[in-house]
Every structure is written in C-alpha cells, then in structure tokens.
Design a protein around this motif. Sequence first.
Motif, PDB file in Angstrom:
ATOM      1  N   LEU A 154       0.876  -1.096   0.049  1.00 27.18           N
ATOM      2  CA  LEU A 154       0.101  -0.049   0.082  1.00 27.18           C
ATOM      3  C   LEU A 154       0.803   1.268   0.052  1.00 27.18           C
ATOM      4  O   LEU A 154       0.710   1.991  -0.706  1.00 27.18           O
ATOM      5  CB  LEU A 154      -0.924   0.066   1.207  1.00 27.18           C
ATOM      6  CG  LEU A 154      -1.878  -1.062   1.480  1.00 27.18           C
ATOM      7  CD1 LEU A 154      -2.803  -0.968   2.631  1.00 27.18           C
ATOM      8  CD2 LEU A 154      -2.972  -0.969   0.283  1.00 27.18           C
ATOM      9  N   LEU A 155       1.979   1.248   0.890  1.00 30.38           N
ATOM     10  CA  LEU A 155       2.399   2.500   1.102  1.00 30.38           C
ATOM     11  C   LEU A 155       3.928   2.274   1.517  1.00 30.38           C
ATOM     12  O   LEU A 155       4.352   1.167   1.928  1.00 30.38           O
ATOM     13  CB  LEU A 155       2.022   3.342   2.580  1.00 30.38           C
ATOM     14  CG  LEU A 155       0.424   3.931   2.241  1.00 30.38           C
ATOM     15  CD1 LEU A 155       0.319   4.515   3.887  1.00 30.38           C
ATOM     16  CD2 LEU A 155       0.585   5.216   1.290  1.00 30.38           C
ATOM     17  N   VAL A 156       4.690   3.347   1.012  1.00 26.92           N
ATOM     18  CA  VAL A 156       6.209   3.438   1.250  1.00 26.92           C
ATOM     19  C   VAL A 156       6.569   4.572   2.134  1.00 26.92           C
ATOM     20  O   VAL A 156       6.322   5.637   1.556  1.00 26.92           O
ATOM     21  CB  VAL A 156       7.152   3.206   0.032  1.00 26.92           C
ATOM     22  CG1 VAL A 156       8.549   3.025   0.425  1.00 26.92           C
ATOM     23  CG2 VAL A 156       6.959   1.872  -0.584  1.00 26.92           C
ATOM     24  N   GLU A 157       6.867   4.561   3.153  1.00 27.27           N
ATOM     25  CA  GLU A 157       6.843   5.468   4.126  1.00 27.27           C
ATOM     26  C   GLU A 157       8.650   5.523   4.871  1.00 27.27           C
ATOM     27  O   GLU A 157       9.166   4.661   5.061  1.00 27.27           O
ATOM     28  CB  GLU A 157       6.072   5.704   5.268  1.00 27.27           C
ATOM     29  CG  GLU A 157       6.007   4.696   6.342  1.00 27.27           C
ATOM     30  CD  GLU A 157       5.158   4.941   7.384  1.00 27.27           C
ATOM     31  OE1 GLU A 157       5.133   6.283   7.760  1.00 27.27           O
ATOM     32  OE2 GLU A 157       4.740   4.255   8.190  1.00 27.27           O
ATOM     33  N   GLU A 158       9.239   6.791   4.947  1.00 26.49           N
ATOM     34  CA  GLU A 158      10.378   7.081   5.815  1.00 26.49           C
ATOM     35  C   GLU A 158      10.084   6.890   7.109  1.00 26.49           C
ATOM     36  O   GLU A 158       9.047   7.417   7.756  1.00 26.49           O
ATOM     37  CB  GLU A 158      10.863   8.193   5.286  1.00 26.49           C
ATOM     38  CG  GLU A 158      11.221   8.477   3.770  1.00 26.49           C
ATOM     39  CD  GLU A 158      11.827   9.814   3.486  1.00 26.49           C
ATOM     40  OE1 GLU A 158      12.210  10.707   4.589  1.00 26.49           O
ATOM     41  OE2 GLU A 158      12.018  10.092   2.435  1.00 26.49           O
ATOM     42  N   LEU A 159      11.326   6.553   7.806  1.00 25.43           N
ATOM     43  CA  LEU A 159      11.370   6.687   9.467  1.00 25.43           C
ATOM     44  C   LEU A 159      11.963   7.943   9.413  1.00 25.43           C
ATOM     45  O   LEU A 159      12.847   8.533   8.717  1.00 25.43           O
ATOM     46  CB  LEU A 159      12.132   5.652  10.061  1.00 25.43           C
ATOM     47  CG  LEU A 159      11.796   4.142   9.759  1.00 25.43           C
ATOM     48  CD1 LEU A 159      12.475   3.209  10.534  1.00 25.43           C
ATOM     49  CD2 LEU A 159      10.163   4.049  10.068  1.00 25.43           C
ATOM     50  N   GLU A 185      21.342   9.260   5.591  1.00 24.25           N
ATOM     51  CA  GLU A 185      22.825   8.330   5.751  1.00 24.25           C
ATOM     52  C   GLU A 185      22.710   7.497   7.050  1.00 24.25           C
ATOM     53  O   GLU A 185      23.489   7.754   7.931  1.00 24.25           O
ATOM     54  CB  GLU A 185      23.966   9.375   5.558  1.00 24.25           C
ATOM     55  CG  GLU A 185      24.056  10.329   4.627  1.00 24.25           C
ATOM     56  CD  GLU A 185      25.263  11.297   4.647  1.00 24.25           C
ATOM     57  OE1 GLU A 185      26.297  11.099   5.485  1.00 24.25           O
ATOM     58  OE2 GLU A 185      25.582  12.144   4.122  1.00 24.25           O
ATOM     59  N   PRO A 186      22.037   6.570   6.918  1.00 22.25           N
ATOM     60  CA  PRO A 186      20.986   5.989   5.727  1.00 22.25           C
ATOM     61  C   PRO A 186      19.362   6.592   5.893  1.00 22.25           C
ATOM     62  O   PRO A 186      19.293   7.266   7.044  1.00 22.25           O
ATOM     63  CB  PRO A 186      20.939   4.746   5.637  1.00 22.25           C
ATOM     64  CG  PRO A 186      21.000   4.226   7.261  1.00 22.25           C
ATOM     65  CD  PRO A 186      22.013   5.337   7.944  1.00 22.25           C
ATOM     66  N   THR A 187      18.877   6.738   4.969  1.00 23.86           N
ATOM     67  CA  THR A 187      17.441   6.922   4.920  1.00 23.86           C
ATOM     68  C   THR A 187      16.703   5.576   5.255  1.00 23.86           C
ATOM     69  O   THR A 187      17.068   4.339   4.231  1.00 23.86           O
ATOM     70  CB  THR A 187      17.044   7.551   3.574  1.00 23.86           C
ATOM     71  OG1 THR A 187      17.419   8.894   3.349  1.00 23.86           O
ATOM     72  CG2 THR A 187      15.229   7.651   3.458  1.00 23.86           C
ATOM     73  N   LEU A 188      15.976   5.294   5.991  1.00 25.87           N
ATOM     74  CA  LEU A 188      15.129   4.223   6.293  1.00 25.87           C
ATOM     75  C   LEU A 188      13.527   4.290   6.112  1.00 25.87           C
ATOM     76  O   LEU A 188      13.117   5.375   6.243  1.00 25.87           O
ATOM     77  CB  LEU A 188      15.333   3.889   7.952  1.00 25.87           C
ATOM     78  CG  LEU A 188      16.821   3.865   8.716  1.00 25.87           C
ATOM     79  CD1 LEU A 188      16.676   3.569  10.156  1.00 25.87           C
ATOM     80  CD2 LEU A 188      17.581   2.741   7.883  1.00 25.87           C
ATOM     81  N   THR A 189      13.443   3.154   5.477  1.00 25.93           N
ATOM     82  CA  THR A 189      11.954   3.320   5.029  1.00 25.93           C
ATOM     83  C   THR A 189      11.338   1.942   5.279  1.00 25.93           C
ATOM     84  O   THR A 189      11.863   0.822   5.565  1.00 25.93           O
ATOM     85  CB  THR A 189      11.704   3.397   3.299  1.00 25.93           C
ATOM     86  OG1 THR A 189      12.373   2.309   2.558  1.00 25.93           O
ATOM     87  CG2 THR A 189      12.390   4.555   3.015  1.00 25.93           C
ATOM     88  N   ARG A 190      10.042   1.913   5.228  1.00 27.77           N
ATOM     89  CA  ARG A 190       9.305   0.700   5.392  1.00 27.77           C
ATOM     90  C   ARG A 190       8.318   0.538   4.271  1.00 27.77           C
ATOM     91  O   ARG A 190       7.642   1.657   4.048  1.00 27.77           O
ATOM     92  CB  ARG A 190       8.849   0.606   7.012  1.00 27.77           C
ATOM     93  CG  ARG A 190       7.878   1.205   7.496  1.00 27.77           C
ATOM     94  CD  ARG A 190       7.416   0.820   8.694  1.00 27.77           C
ATOM     95  NE  ARG A 190       6.070   1.890   9.034  1.00 27.77           N
ATOM     96  CZ  ARG A 190       5.309   1.510  10.014  1.00 27.77           C
ATOM     97  NH1 ARG A 190       5.863   0.718  10.789  1.00 27.77           N
ATOM     98  NH2 ARG A 190       4.302   2.335  10.204  1.00 27.77           N
TER      99      ARG A 190
END
Length: 311
Positions: free
Chosen positions: A162-167, A261-266
């Motif tokens: 459904l979605l990809v979002e950043e932490l 650095e880093p970008t974390l996504t889920r």
Amino acid sequence: MNLEQLQSFVTVADLGNFTRAAEQLHLAQPSLSRQISALEHDLGAALLHRARGGSTLTPAGESLLPLARRMLADAESVRRELAEIAGLERGRVRLGATPTLCVSLVAEALSAFHSAYPGIDLHLSEQGSRRLLEELAGGELDLALITTSGGASVDRFVVEPLLVEELVVVSSSTAAPVTSGDAMRLKQVARLPQIVFSSTYDLRRTTDAAFRAAGLTPETVIEGAEMDAVLRFVERGIGVAIVPAMVLIDRPGLRSVRLTEPTLTRTISIARMADMAPSAAVEVMRQTIARTATALAARAGATMRLADAPA
C-alpha cells in the motif's frame, strides 16, 4: 424437502429424542414429527428408528446426516453473504495490524468503516508482522496489515503493498529544534537522548540494525516503551525517537526531521490467505484501508508515497 425439515432431522439425530429436539427448536412435538415424516416421505426411506427410550438413525438416516449438515452450513453461508451484499448489515471482520499502524492508518480506516457499516463486528489483533502472519495462516484473522523493511516470506498469502514511508526523527514541538536543517544523519541522532521501542517491535529491529551497520551506539534514556508511550515521552521533551512518518499526522506536539545516511523506509502491505475468497465485508474493509492509505499519503508529503508510485 426443505431446510426446516433438514434442521429438524439433524436436531433429532443429535439429541436422540423428539421431545428435547422440539424444545430446542421451539416447536410443538406433533409439528416436529410431521416435518420428519414429510422428509421421509419425500426421500422414500425411513430415517429414524422411533422407540420409547429415544430415536436412532437408520442406515438411510446415517447417510443423510452428513449431507444435511453440509446443506445447512452452505445455506447459512449464503444467507450471511447475501445479507452482507445487501447492505453489510451484519457480519464480522478480523483485522490484524502492527502497533505503529494501529495509532494511525488503522484508527482512520476503522472509523470510516464503522461509520458506514455499524452492524459489522470488528475484531482487532495488535501484534508484530511475523505474529500477524501466523494468526492469518491459522485462520484467526481475515486481513493483516504488515510492515517490512526488507524481504519477507509471504508464501500462502496474497500481499498488496500500500505505502512506502520514511522513518523520521521526532522531538517535542515545545523544545528547541534538534537541528537547524530539515534532515539529520544517523550519527547525529545517535548522540541525542532517545526513547526506544520494545524489542517486540519490527521498528526496533530495523533501527537497531541500522545503528549496528553504522558502528554506532545510541544514547538511550528510556527503553522498552510501546508506541503511545514513546510519542508522549517525546512530547514531554524527555528525548527523541525514530518513528514512521505516519504517526506525525494530527500530532501538533511533535516536530520531525527526515533521516539521512541512511534513509530508512518501510513498506506497509495488506495480506490475506491466498486460498480463501474474502467475504463482502472483508473486501469492503480492504478497500476502505486502501482509500485511507491513499489519503494519508497525500497528507504526509515527501515522507510517504503510494507503493506503486515512483520514488
């Protein structure tokens, strides 16, 4: 032969007694006897041995009993499905979701669904993604909202991203900003006092892995908190936390900056069993969740996008 006659036959077969069967069915005993006799006449065979001490099945009755049970069960399924299709006046949806989704996407979706279909019973299981898939496979859930930060085994399931979002890094909106920019590096975050989630959270495993990969040891002031507690502690200025961007919606007490650095996504996905067709109520719930996810992505800006949208 009709369903009422079959139900009468099954009840007598189960109880072995016409009197008790009539009481359970709220029928007069002569009416029950007439239904059984009519069924036997239609089928051309005696179904029950009637005796003073009770009733037992004849060979024909033993053959009919499993078929009658299945016909009654199928009829109930049809009635339930038609009632749902006719207006979703009754039914049940068993939804599982991770804690971070329960305070955001799920709350919005359930509110919309319940307003539209107040007669549908809603059951919610709040667990980590692995446990939710176990409950789904075990028949305890109809749908599961799961999160992944990498590959996940989803055999036996239909999984719809459904979605990809950043932490993002959140701090109290009443305290001084933790940075003058709109983003922070992970090594900068490691030097700030942090509120850390319970070890059962998928999110905790993701952030722990990121710190280990970078050779960093974060400064922790509170460890083991649940989602609502983490957000409240941050609002009180006790520390910062790394959370999904989604939880910032409608929380004016929090300020966020993006993580680099880093970008974390889920990735947020909705899962169901591949070998089971969803009921009408479950399908409407899936559609409601998908619409809610689209609306949240529009509100969140750059930190969240639909799973099929370009990065």
